[in-house]
Design an enzyme around this catalytic site. Structure first.
Site, PDB file in Angstrom:
ATOM      1  N   ASP A  34       0.860  -1.177   0.000  1.00 13.26           N
ATOM      2  CA  ASP A  34       0.000   0.000   0.000  1.00 13.26           C
ATOM      3  C   ASP A  34       0.899   1.230   0.000  1.00 13.26           C
ATOM      4  O   ASP A  34       2.010   1.192   0.535  1.00 13.26           O
ATOM      5  CB  ASP A  34      -0.902   0.019   1.242  1.00 13.26           C
ATOM      6  N   ASP A  36      -6.866  -1.686  -4.459  1.00 12.56           N
ATOM      7  CA  ASP A  36      -7.922  -1.350  -3.498  1.00 12.56           C
ATOM      8  C   ASP A  36      -8.917  -0.355  -4.107  1.00 12.56           C
ATOM      9  O   ASP A  36     -10.129  -0.476  -3.915  1.00 12.56           O
ATOM     10  CB  ASP A  36      -7.328  -0.745  -2.219  1.00 12.56           C
TER      11      ASP A  36
END
Length: 153
Positions: A107, A123
């Site tokens: 991320d 995501d």
């Protein structure tokens, strides 16, 4: 579309690791978003960390089911539904690749204007695809109710 989104996700994760790993946060738009390297072993918001193989199997089954539905079922006849599922599948595949190869996914997007989790392109794809799918289902429900009322008259 699926290939392009997965490729974009892979490329951005590669650059996140290359330029952000061990270097702290880098401001992109001050007060809005920064880039920071993070490893997520769970699902959204790092929930359920440690369930690597469970999530690999669950994601793989969901991806296969969506692809079968898209190409053999009703999905191929409805562009909105097809694209919604395709975007969800793209995000699922993006994070699935990381989970299989390295045991976590990378991320790097950190919105600073709100207290929120760090996330990646995959995501975003899952989230936007899900929003589009919900909108499609709501429109479909209301369209069905309109037809029923019209047939009753």
């Amino acid at each position: 579309m699926i290939i392009l989104i997965v490729a974009f996700d892979r490329i951005t994760k590669y650059f996140a690791k290359l330029y952000l790993y061990g270097k702290g946060a880098r401001t992109f738009i001050k007060g809005v978003v920064e880039f920071v390297y993070a490893e997520n072993t769970g699902v959204a918001f790092s929930l359920f960390s440690g369930g690597r193989w469970f999530f690999i199997i669950l994601t793989a089954v969901a991806v296969i089911a969506c692809l079968v539905y898209m190409f053999k079922g009703k999905g191929k006849n409805n562009l909105w539904l097809f694209w919604s599922l395709g975007v969800i599948v793209s995000g699922a595949i993006g994070n699935l690749i990381d989970r299989i190869l390295i045991g976590y996914f990378i991320d790097f997007n950190n919105p600073t204007f709100v207290n929120f989790a760090v996330f990646n392109i995959a995501d975003c794809a899952v989230t936007l695809g899900a929003i589009s799918l919900i909108a499609y289902l709501l429109v479909d429900i209301f369209k069905g109710e309109k037809k029923e009322k019209k047939n009753e008259q």
